[in-house]
Design a protein around this motif. Structure first.
Motif, short mmCIF file in Angstrom:
data_model
loop_
_atom_site.label_atom_id
_atom_site.label_comp_id
_atom_site.label_asym_id
_atom_site.label_seq_id
_atom_site.Cartn_x
_atom_site.Cartn_y
_atom_site.Cartn_z
N ALA A 1 0.85 -1.18 0.00
CA ALA A 1 0.00 0.00 0.00
C ALA A 1 0.89 1.24 0.00
O ALA A 1 2.06 1.18 0.40
CB ALA A 1 -0.92 0.01 1.21
N HIS B 1 1.20 5.45 1.06
CA HIS B 1 0.68 6.55 1.87
C HIS B 1 1.47 7.80 1.50
O HIS B 1 2.55 8.06 2.04
CB HIS B 1 0.82 6.23 3.35
CG HIS B 1 0.23 7.26 4.26
ND1 HIS B 1 -1.06 7.72 4.13
CD2 HIS B 1 0.76 7.93 5.33
CE1 HIS B 1 -1.30 8.63 5.06
NE2 HIS B 1 -0.23 8.77 5.80
N VAL C 1 -3.03 4.74 8.49
CA VAL C 1 -2.60 3.43 7.98
C VAL C 1 -2.68 2.34 9.05
O VAL C 1 -2.40 1.18 8.78
CB VAL C 1 -1.16 3.50 7.42
CG1 VAL C 1 -1.04 4.59 6.37
CG2 VAL C 1 -0.14 3.72 8.53
N TRP D 1 -5.02 -0.87 8.53
CA TRP D 1 -4.46 -1.73 7.47
C TRP D 1 -3.27 -2.51 8.01
O TRP D 1 -3.19 -3.74 7.87
CB TRP D 1 -4.04 -0.87 6.28
CG TRP D 1 -3.57 -1.61 5.07
CD1 TRP D 1 -4.32 -1.94 3.97
CD2 TRP D 1 -2.25 -2.11 4.79
NE1 TRP D 1 -3.56 -2.61 3.04
CE2 TRP D 1 -2.28 -2.73 3.52
CE3 TRP D 1 -1.05 -2.08 5.50
CZ2 TRP D 1 -1.15 -3.32 2.94
CZ3 TRP D 1 0.09 -2.68 4.92
CH2 TRP D 1 0.03 -3.28 3.67
N ILE E 1 4.34 -0.73 3.49
CA ILE E 1 3.72 0.58 3.31
C ILE E 1 4.77 1.53 2.76
O ILE E 1 5.77 1.82 3.43
CB ILE E 1 3.14 1.13 4.63
CG1 ILE E 1 2.03 0.21 5.15
CG2 ILE E 1 2.61 2.55 4.42
CD1 ILE E 1 1.47 0.63 6.50
N VAL F 1 -4.85 2.25 1.40
CA VAL F 1 -4.33 2.02 2.75
C VAL F 1 -5.21 2.57 3.86
O VAL F 1 -5.18 2.07 4.97
CB VAL F 1 -2.89 2.60 2.88
CG1 VAL F 1 -2.91 4.12 2.95
CG2 VAL F 1 -2.16 1.99 4.06
#
Length: 250
Positions: free
Chosen positions: A12, A14, A35, A38, A51, A109
């Motif tokens: 994901a 961010h 986040v 997730w 991430i 996310v």
């Protein structure tokens, strides 16, 4: 598809400090709360999760890194909006790790949560050529998508014909997508090529990510697409108690 949990990957992005056209705001640079759900859901399933971020602080990353979830800093390229740029990040990372990754999903996310491990489900295991993705309870031909795809419609000669052909089919949602790495890697490469060729000069208020994703999925992978249960809950119904799908999407 029995194997080591590190054979499977969830990714994901961010990206903050950039105006978010979907939220109509600019996200705070170092807010882990966006986040957190997730990350915790991925760690609870004991799956490798990454991430990618451009502004989380070293302290935040150190605090919340664990045996399953890690944070990778990236340099955001403003040529593309964050919704699109993430696919280049995923492609580049997967190119380096494809040989050690058997299955992969990439998701939003802040509004997607992992509910069940997809890589242990026979419906994933037994369909190695599938592209699994989210969807919405509406057809491709809807007012938002018509506006969203205005730029692509001008750039791609066949786009209007594709819309006419698949207009009554389910709208697919790129907030969740994945598959066996051998197939999904090719899908990502084609998606990035579409954005590089047709979406880099997009000056509209729409990102083009949903338009390009649906166009590629429907025109080149239509017989391989699997969406809805067991992949995702109903988009925007906030089915927090539902436990029969792999991902909950709002």
């Amino acid at each position: 598809m029995a194997g080591n949990p590190t054979d499977f990957l969830l990714m994901a992005c961010h990206i903050t400090g950039v105006y978010d056209v979907n939220r109509n705001t600019t996200l705070e640079p170092d807010d882990y709360r966006l986040v957190q759900e997730w990350a915790e859901s991925v760690a609870a399933a004991k799956i490798k999760g990454v991430i990618f971020h451009n502004n989380l602080s070293p302290k935040t990353c150190e605090t919340y890194t664990n045996a399953y979830v890690s944070f990778v800093g990236i340099d955001y390229n403003p040529t593309f909006n964050p919704n699109v740029f993430r696919y280049f990040v995923y492609r580049d990372y997967l190119e380096k790790h494809a040989l050690e990754t058997r299955g992969v999903f990439v998701t939003d996310v802040s509004d997607v949560v992992l509910v069940n491990n997809p890589f242990e489900d026979q419906r994933f295991i037994n369909q190695p050529s599938a592209i699994f993705c989210g969807d919405e309870d509406k057809p491709l031909h809807n007012e938002w998508m018509r506006d969203h795809a205005a730029h692509l419609r001008e750039q791609i000669a066949e786009y209007a014909a594709y819309e006419n052909r698949f207009g009554q089919d389910t709208l697919l949602n790129c907030g969740i997508m994945g598959g066996h790495t051998s197939v999904f890697m090719g899908f990502l490469e084609k998606l990035c090529a579409l954005h590089e060729r047709y979406n880099a000069n997009n000056k509209t208020a729409y990102t083009g990510d949903m338009g390009a994703f649906n166009y590629l999925a429907r025109t080149q992978y239509t017989d391989q697409i699997i969406s809805g249960p067991p992949v995702n809950t109903v988009f925007k119904l906030y089915e927090t108690e539902r436990t029969d799908c792999w991902f909950r999407h709002k």
